[in-house]
Design a protein around this motif. Structure first.
Motif, PDB file in Angstrom:
ATOM      1  N   LEU A  46      29.245  54.375  36.732  1.00  0.00           N
ATOM      2  CA  LEU A  46      30.648  54.156  36.570  1.00  0.00           C
ATOM      3  C   LEU A  46      31.329  53.659  37.796  1.00  0.00           C
ATOM      4  N   GLY A  47      30.859  54.262  38.873  1.00  0.00           N
ATOM      5  CA  GLY A  47      31.638  53.971  40.425  1.00  0.00           C
ATOM      6  C   GLY A  47      31.659  52.510  40.536  1.00  0.00           C
ATOM      7  N   THR A  48      30.698  51.800  40.318  1.00  0.00           N
ATOM      8  CA  THR A  48      30.434  50.239  40.467  1.00  0.00           C
ATOM      9  C   THR A  48      31.587  49.685  39.618  1.00  0.00           C
ATOM     10  N   TYR A  49      32.445  50.235  38.566  1.00  0.00           N
ATOM     11  CA  TYR A  49      33.355  49.525  37.937  1.00  0.00           C
ATOM     12  C   TYR A  49      34.666  50.030  38.408  1.00  0.00           C
ATOM     13  N   ASP A  50      35.018  50.665  39.543  1.00  0.00           N
ATOM     14  CA  ASP A  50      35.869  51.173  40.018  1.00  0.00           C
ATOM     15  C   ASP A  50      37.136  50.085  40.287  1.00  0.00           C
ATOM     16  N   GLU A  51      36.662  48.974  40.864  1.00  0.00           N
ATOM     17  CA  GLU A  51      37.440  47.690  41.146  1.00  0.00           C
ATOM     18  C   GLU A  51      38.147  47.137  39.781  1.00  0.00           C
ATOM     19  N   ASP A  77      47.588  57.094  34.335  1.00  0.00           N
ATOM     20  CA  ASP A  77      46.326  56.747  34.272  1.00  0.00           C
ATOM     21  C   ASP A  77      46.000  55.398  34.646  1.00  0.00           C
ATOM     22  N   ARG A  78      44.650  55.140  34.706  1.00  0.00           N
ATOM     23  CA  ARG A  78      43.874  53.772  35.047  1.00  0.00           C
ATOM     24  C   ARG A  78      43.327  52.883  33.734  1.00  0.00           C
ATOM     25  N   ILE A  79      43.273  52.038  33.452  1.00  0.00           N
ATOM     26  CA  ILE A  79      42.771  51.160  32.641  1.00  0.00           C
ATOM     27  C   ILE A  79      41.692  50.060  33.023  1.00  0.00           C
ATOM     28  N   MET A  80      40.646  50.115  32.280  1.00  0.00           N
ATOM     29  CA  MET A  80      39.629  48.765  32.491  1.00  0.00           C
ATOM     30  C   MET A  80      39.478  48.205  31.351  1.00  0.00           C
ATOM     31  N   TRP A  81      40.182  46.986  31.078  1.00  0.00           N
ATOM     32  CA  TRP A  81      40.168  45.958  30.101  1.00  0.00           C
ATOM     33  C   TRP A  81      38.608  45.610  29.920  1.00  0.00           C
ATOM     34  N   VAL A  82      38.455  45.625  28.532  1.00  0.00           N
ATOM     35  CA  VAL A  82      37.068  45.165  28.065  1.00  0.00           C
ATOM     36  C   VAL A  82      36.869  44.114  27.272  1.00  0.00           C
ATOM     37  N   SER A 104      27.684  37.271  25.940  1.00  0.00           N
ATOM     38  CA  SER A 104      27.275  38.486  25.046  1.00  0.00           C
ATOM     39  C   SER A 104      27.745  39.727  25.582  1.00  0.00           C
ATOM     40  N   GLY A 105      27.687  40.602  24.798  1.00  0.00           N
ATOM     41  CA  GLY A 105      28.015  42.070  25.308  1.00  0.00           C
ATOM     42  C   GLY A 105      29.558  42.095  25.594  1.00  0.00           C
ATOM     43  N   LEU A 106      29.694  43.129  26.253  1.00  0.00           N
ATOM     44  CA  LEU A 106      31.031  43.555  26.868  1.00  0.00           C
ATOM     45  C   LEU A 106      31.045  43.452  28.316  1.00  0.00           C
ATOM     46  N   ALA A 107      32.403  43.234  28.995  1.00  0.00           N
ATOM     47  CA  ALA A 107      32.343  42.966  30.253  1.00  0.00           C
ATOM     48  C   ALA A 107      33.760  43.163  30.689  1.00  0.00           C
ATOM     49  N   PRO A 108      33.847  43.787  31.867  1.00  0.00           N
ATOM     50  CA  PRO A 108      35.371  44.138  32.301  1.00  0.00           C
ATOM     51  C   PRO A 108      36.169  42.644  32.432  1.00  0.00           C
ATOM     52  N   CYS A 109      37.557  42.622  32.223  1.00  0.00           N
ATOM     53  CA  CYS A 109      38.126  41.357  32.027  1.00  0.00           C
ATOM     54  C   CYS A 109      39.638  41.681  32.760  1.00  0.00           C
ATOM     55  N   ARG A 110      40.405  40.899  32.923  1.00  0.00           N
ATOM     56  CA  ARG A 110      41.943  40.918  33.059  1.00  0.00           C
ATOM     57  C   ARG A 110      42.509  39.936  31.927  1.00  0.00           C
ATOM     58  N   PRO A 111      42.757  40.770  30.986  1.00  0.00           N
ATOM     59  CA  PRO A 111      43.378  40.251  29.817  1.00  0.00           C
ATOM     60  C   PRO A 111      44.851  39.671  30.193  1.00  0.00           C
ATOM     61  N   GLU A 112      45.385  38.721  29.422  1.00  0.00           N
ATOM     62  CA  GLU A 112      46.828  38.612  29.320  1.00  0.00           C
ATOM     63  C   GLU A 112      47.120  38.676  27.867  1.00  0.00           C
ATOM     64  N   VAL A 113      48.337  39.052  27.519  1.00  0.00           N
ATOM     65  CA  VAL A 113      48.729  38.986  26.138  1.00  0.00           C
ATOM     66  C   VAL A 113      49.099  37.692  25.738  1.00  0.00           C
ATOM     67  N   VAL A 114      48.811  37.259  24.550  1.00  0.00           N
ATOM     68  CA  VAL A 114      49.151  35.699  23.880  1.00  0.00           C
ATOM     69  C   VAL A 114      50.285  35.925  23.037  1.00  0.00           C
TER      70      VAL A 114
END
Length: 115
Positions: A46-51, A77-82, A104-114
């Motif tokens: 989980l520490g590897t996902y901090d950024e 709180d802090r959020i990690m978008w997936v 494939s699968g899930l990955a962290p991302c920086r979404p923008e609302v469309v």
């Protein structure tokens, strides 16, 4: 853990007690759920996902006019978008992130609302 070493009856008793606690309190405490080494490994992973986490924001405004602001006294709180593994039809992706999705699968991302 108790469940991995117990009989079927003991496992059933633990599951029933956990389900009852979840229903009554919306959370459950499960002592010895994971071994200390498993907890260390999970913490390191989980520490590897901090950024990938970002500070949560609140919407200030009315309808479409306003801004998202970081207000730690209101929301700290802090959020990690997936992104990834969407199971909704493309036409229903109104709130899905724009941009590149993982193969494939899930990955962290920086979404923008469309909108």
């Amino acid at each position: 853990s108790a469940a991995s070493n117990g009989s079927t009856d003991e496992v059933e008793r633990l599951l029933a007690a956990t389900a009852a606690a979840l229903q009554a309190d919306t959370f459950a405490v499960c002592d010895n759920f994971a071994l200390p080494e498993e907890v260390r490994e999970l913490s390191a992973e989980l520490g590897t996902y901090d950024e990938a986490f970002e500070t949560a924001k609140i919407w200030v405004g009315k309808e479409a006019v306003g801004a998202q602001l970081s207000v730690p006294t209101v929301r700290s709180d802090r959020i990690m978008w997936v992104c990834g593994n969407h199971h909704t039809p493309v036409d229903d992706h109104l709130w899905d992130s724009a941009g590149l999705q993982p193969d494939s699968g899930l990955a962290p991302c920086r979404p923008e609302v469309v909108m």
